[in-house]
Design an enzyme around this catalytic site. Structure first.
Site, PDB file in Angstrom:
ATOM      1  N   CYS A 202     -15.644  61.938 -51.568  1.00  0.00           N
ATOM      2  CA  CYS A 202     -16.925  62.431 -51.066  1.00  0.00           C
ATOM      3  C   CYS A 202     -17.943  62.717 -52.164  1.00  0.00           C
ATOM      4  CB  CYS A 202     -16.699  63.700 -50.242  1.00  0.00           C
ATOM      5  SG  CYS A 202     -15.594  63.480 -48.834  1.00  0.00           S
ATOM      6  N   HIS A 282     -14.324  66.923 -64.163  1.00  0.00           N
ATOM      7  CA  HIS A 282     -13.114  66.286 -63.621  1.00  0.00           C
ATOM      8  C   HIS A 282     -11.916  67.179 -63.919  1.00  0.00           C
ATOM      9  CE1 HIS A 282     -10.378  63.270 -62.260  1.00  0.00           C
ATOM     10  NE2 HIS A 282     -11.299  62.316 -62.221  1.00  0.00           N
ATOM     11  N   HIS A 366     -33.143  75.497 -52.208  1.00  0.00           N
ATOM     12  CA  HIS A 366     -32.375  74.783 -51.186  1.00  0.00           C
ATOM     13  C   HIS A 366     -31.026  74.342 -51.746  1.00  0.00           C
ATOM     14  CE1 HIS A 366     -36.220  74.669 -49.117  1.00  0.00           C
ATOM     15  NE2 HIS A 366     -36.754  74.038 -50.156  1.00  0.00           N
ATOM     16  N   HIS A 370     -21.430  70.569 -50.097  1.00  0.00           N
ATOM     17  CA  HIS A 370     -20.428  69.618 -49.617  1.00  0.00           C
ATOM     18  C   HIS A 370     -19.978  69.956 -48.193  1.00  0.00           C
ATOM     19  CE1 HIS A 370     -17.019  66.823 -50.070  1.00  0.00           C
ATOM     20  NE2 HIS A 370     -16.345  67.703 -49.364  1.00  0.00           N
ATOM     21  N   HIS A 399     -21.743  69.861 -37.884  1.00  0.00           N
ATOM     22  CA  HIS A 399     -21.743  69.867 -36.424  1.00  0.00           C
ATOM     23  C   HIS A 399     -22.352  68.590 -35.859  1.00  0.00           C
ATOM     24  CE1 HIS A 399     -23.288  70.860 -32.366  1.00  0.00           C
ATOM     25  NE2 HIS A 399     -22.213  71.616 -32.278  1.00  0.00           N
TER      26      HIS A 399
END
Length: 470
Positions: A202, A282, A366, A370, A399
């Protein structure tokens, strides 16, 4: 004539500066300096040379600005909508799961935070219930072509102006590659640079923007980079009964986004945002982090992505390491001073008191957090001490669209724009996690107020959000 190298410019600037200092402070009284400037031609030329070389050095070594010209998010057709009823019907009619697995997936779905308007891939609606390569290719084409078509239309960019194409898809890598699919579709020029990213989960949407920015800053011949972030669910649907793998069936949904990034300063007046900073950490050296989300076959040979029980804890620990590197780059001095003081007091107390978590709302207006799942959003909120109104975009995006993997941060950006919340000068933090385990951040500054656009995927439902209960 070859351009001067950084070393040559540095030597010239140093020589000019030395000459100026020697002239000014070689015994000449200060009251005579103005007279020297007006009467001493050598001194005046030295000053002019010094200033010219310094300006030349500054502009030749300054990294070009990286701008988000525009972006577009794919919104599937209405007949691809995956309601609870559709999902339950598919699971039962496929006859691939035992009753225990069916009840488990029902429970996960109902408490996942997903609504009834997410989208599923084509094979879910077919009668044979078998995901094949053709289904995955159709899924990729639908998302990528729709997003890129919309983006090119909005920006009025000729495909032959594109200098680089970066495509990221975490778990689908066909031959020819997805980037070649786009080259064939849009007839990009023969010398275009193409890159395919796979297996990065992702976070790859954020990673691909970071890679595009590095290309634009390091090679001034590259002016426009097209970034396409997508995922393929078709060949990654799990048909076994291992619970850690069944979770992915419940939360991952169809999504795709495309963005054009440029270093052309003349486009600043029409660009949406400027990339201020980026960071990738990482944590794969740790075995728990490395295997937190892992693709492998189960005991019966069914492949699937296992989301282990360590995932949420790994995400929290990795995020804490990540923000210790990001904080000095973005936080105001007041917050950094408070944090440094808390670290000092923690050391004096030998760990009895813990360092405070800096208030990142002082650095950003803002947050695109994730959208990995309800538990992930809540964990990020706990680690960063964020209130519900700050995590609103992530919760509402989960949602409405589910976990769209690498493209999720762009659906959140679209949410802010649909709400008209982004103003010129606002700072935005995009934060994403990826397999391996990676934590990646992008820091943007808005260059103009957000406006309602016809292709915003939230247009038909934004009036219903935010939901009172989630």
């Amino acid at each position: 004539m070859k351009p001067l190298t950084h070393i040559q410019l540095s030597i010239a600037a140093l020589f000019s500066f030395t000459l100026l200092i020697h002239t000014l402070f070689s015994g000449t009284p200060f009251t005579h300096i103005l007279h020297l400037f007006s009467s001493n031609l050598t001194l005046s030329l030295s000053c002019a040379w010094c200033v010219s070389i310094s300006l030349l050095y500054y502009f030749s070594t300054r990294s070009p600005q990286v701008l988000l010209l525009d972006y577009a998010c794919f919104k599937p057709d209405f007949d691809r909508m995956c309601t609870y009823e559709v999902a339950d019907y598919f699971v039962r009619r496929s006859q691939r799961f035992n009753s225990v697995s069916i009840e488990f997936m029902r429970g996960i779905y109902l408490k996942s935070g997903l609504g009834d308007q997410t989208y599923a891939p084509p094979f879910i609606f077919q009668t044979d219930y078998e995901a094949k390569l053709e289904s995955a290719v159709i899924e990729a084409k639908e998302g990528m072509f729709s997003a890129v078509d919309s983006l090119l239309l909005k920006t009025q960019i000729d495909p032959r102006q594109i200098d680089a194409v970066i495509v990221t898809c975490g778990s689908f890598s066909p031959l020819p590659s997805l980037s070649s699919l786009l080259v064939n579709r849009y007839k990009f020029k023969p010398d275009i640079k193409t890159v395919n990213l796979t297996g990065m989960g992702c976070s790859s949407g954020v990673v691909s923007i970071d890679l595009a920015a590095k290309l634009l800053r390091s090679n001034r011949l590259i002016r426009y980079a097209l970034v396409v972030v997508t995922e393929s669910i078709s060949l990654n649907w799990y048909f076994g009964d291992d619970r850690s793998r069944l979770v992915t069936n419940c939360i991952f949904r169809v999504g795709c986004a495309a963005a054009i990034i440029t270093n052309d300063p003349s486009r600043r007046r029409v660009a949406k945002m400027e990339l201020v900073d980026s960071l990738r950490t990482h944590h794969g050296a740790d075995d728990r982090a490395y295997r937190a989300a892992f693709q492998e076959e189960d005991e019966k040979g069914y492949p699937g992505v296992s989301l282990t029980k360590d995932l949420i804890q790994v995400a929290g620990l990795s995020l804490r390491v990540h923000i210790t590197e990001l904080a000095p780059r973005v936080l105001p001095l007041s917050q950094l001073a408070l944090y440094a003081y808390s670290v000092f007091m923690s050391a004096l107390s030998r760990g009895d008191s813990k360092p405070i978590v800096p208030d990142f709302t002082t650095a950003f207006e803002h947050f695109c957090i994730h959208t990995g799942g309800k538990a992930v959003i809540e964990q990020v909120g706990r680690v960063l001490r964020l209130k519900d109104d700050v995590t609103e975009s992530a919760r509402m995006c989960l949602h409405r669209f589910g976990n769209t993997s690498s493209s999720l941060v762009f659906y959140e950006l679209a949410y802010f724009e649909a709400k008209g919340k982004v103003k010129k000068g606002d700072r935005m933090w995009m934060l994403a996690f990826g397999t391996g385990f990676k934590v990646c951040s992008l820091v943007w500054r808005s260059l103009r107020d957000s406006c309602n656009e016809a292709d915003n995927p939230w247009n038909d439902c934004i009036h219903r959000y935010p939901l009172k209960a989630w």
